[in-house]
Motif scaffolding. Structure first.
Motif, PDB file in Angstrom:
ATOM      1  N   ARG A  10       0.919  -1.080   0.067  1.00  0.00           N
ATOM      2  CA  ARG A  10       0.058   0.154  -0.109  1.00  0.00           C
ATOM      3  C   ARG A  10       0.858   1.348  -0.024  1.00  0.00           C
ATOM      4  O   ARG A  10       1.758   1.548   0.944  1.00  0.00           O
ATOM      5  CB  ARG A  10      -0.950   0.126   1.439  1.00  0.00           C
ATOM      6  CG  ARG A  10      -1.534   1.312   1.395  1.00  0.00           C
ATOM      7  CD  ARG A  10      -2.904   0.843   2.032  1.00  0.00           C
ATOM      8  NE  ARG A  10      -3.938   1.356   1.154  1.00  0.00           N
ATOM      9  CZ  ARG A  10      -5.038   1.952   1.538  1.00  0.00           C
ATOM     10  NH1 ARG A  10      -5.212   2.443   2.679  1.00  0.00           N
ATOM     11  NH2 ARG A  10      -5.977   2.355   0.432  1.00  0.00           N
ATOM     12  N   MET A  11       0.878   2.030  -1.133  1.00  0.00           N
ATOM     13  CA  MET A  11       1.715   3.138  -1.128  1.00  0.00           C
ATOM     14  C   MET A  11       0.542   4.442  -1.004  1.00  0.00           C
ATOM     15  O   MET A  11      -0.297   4.699  -1.592  1.00  0.00           O
ATOM     16  CB  MET A  11       2.197   3.482  -2.591  1.00  0.00           C
ATOM     17  CG  MET A  11       3.190   2.242  -2.600  1.00  0.00           C
ATOM     18  SD  MET A  11       3.658   2.148  -4.214  1.00  0.00           S
ATOM     19  CE  MET A  11       5.421   3.339  -3.848  1.00  0.00           C
ATOM     20  N   LEU A  12       1.080   5.341  -0.054  1.00  0.00           N
ATOM     21  CA  LEU A  12       0.253   6.492   0.294  1.00  0.00           C
ATOM     22  C   LEU A  12       0.738   7.735   0.066  1.00  0.00           C
ATOM     23  O   LEU A  12       1.998   7.931   0.445  1.00  0.00           O
ATOM     24  CB  LEU A  12      -0.150   6.294   1.871  1.00  0.00           C
ATOM     25  CG  LEU A  12      -1.384   5.016   2.064  1.00  0.00           C
ATOM     26  CD1 LEU A  12      -1.173   4.872   3.652  1.00  0.00           C
ATOM     27  CD2 LEU A  12      -2.499   5.574   1.438  1.00  0.00           C
ATOM     28  N   GLY A  13       0.283   8.856  -0.389  1.00  0.00           N
ATOM     29  CA  GLY A  13       0.483  10.228  -0.496  1.00  0.00           C
ATOM     30  C   GLY A  13       1.389  10.653  -1.650  1.00  0.00           C
ATOM     31  O   GLY A  13       2.445   9.864  -1.958  1.00  0.00           O
ATOM     32  N   ASN A  14       1.063  11.320  -2.580  1.00  0.00           N
ATOM     33  CA  ASN A  14       1.565  11.861  -3.536  1.00  0.00           C
ATOM     34  C   ASN A  14       2.100  10.512  -4.640  1.00  0.00           C
ATOM     35  O   ASN A  14       3.175  10.565  -4.706  1.00  0.00           O
ATOM     36  CB  ASN A  14       2.556  12.624  -3.153  1.00  0.00           C
ATOM     37  CG  ASN A  14       2.361  13.774  -2.492  1.00  0.00           C
ATOM     38  OD1 ASN A  14       1.567  14.582  -2.826  1.00  0.00           O
ATOM     39  ND2 ASN A  14       2.993  14.067  -1.301  1.00  0.00           N
TER      40      ASN A  14
END
Length: 160
Positions: free
Chosen positions: A117-121
């Motif tokens: 899970r990749m988060l932010g921008n």
């Protein structure tokens, strides 16, 4: 902040700019999540209290064809300390799988599930085309990713 532009092959892009969710292919080969996880860094701090290890400075994590880099990665081991349960990367993350890549502020890799899970921008690029969102969930075994939040894209014509 200047971001490194990385090449990403995005097959199956199904929506136009400003869609609320997009599924894309990610990874040119199936990722074998049972392969060993290799970590290198400038420094390591281990906590016996919670079974974690903190890697800092030029952290590079490799598993098969996949590479994840970040300034700081917290590793949580399984209860019996026989393997890695999950990794939490912060400080600007780059994920490369085969000839594809993504960038984000943070990422969490659930090793046994084979998900990141990749988060932010979150940023993906394909040549001159770009795709950005608030979050991206990568399924390494299926080679797919689901982008959510405010998904935006720019398509370049074949003449540009």
């Amino acid at each position: 902040m200047i971001r490194t532009v990385m090449t990403v092959v995005m097959l199956g892009l199904a929506t136009a700019a400003n869609a609320q969710g997009t599924e894309v292919a990610f990874g040119t080969v199936q990722q074998d999540t049972s392969l060993p996880v290799e970590v290198s860094a400038d420094a390591l701090s281990v906590s016996q209290n919670d079974g974690s290890a903190l890697f800092t400075g030029n952290v590079i994590i490799g598993q098969g064809e996949m590479r994840l880099t970040a300034p700081r990665v917290l590793v949580f081991y399984t209860e019996n300390q026989s393997g890695v349960e999950r990794l939490e990367a912060t400080g600007g993350v780059t994920l490369v799988n085969g000839d594809q890549a993504a960038e984000s502020d943070t990422a969490e890799y659930e090793v046994n599930r084979g998900t990141i899970r990749m988060l932010g921008n979150v940023l993906l690029t394909q040549g001159a085309n770009t795709l950005v969102s608030d979050s991206m969930d990568v399924d390494l075994e299926n080679g797919t990713a689901q982008m959510a939040g405010r998904v935006r894209t720019v398509f370049q014509s074949g003449d540009n």
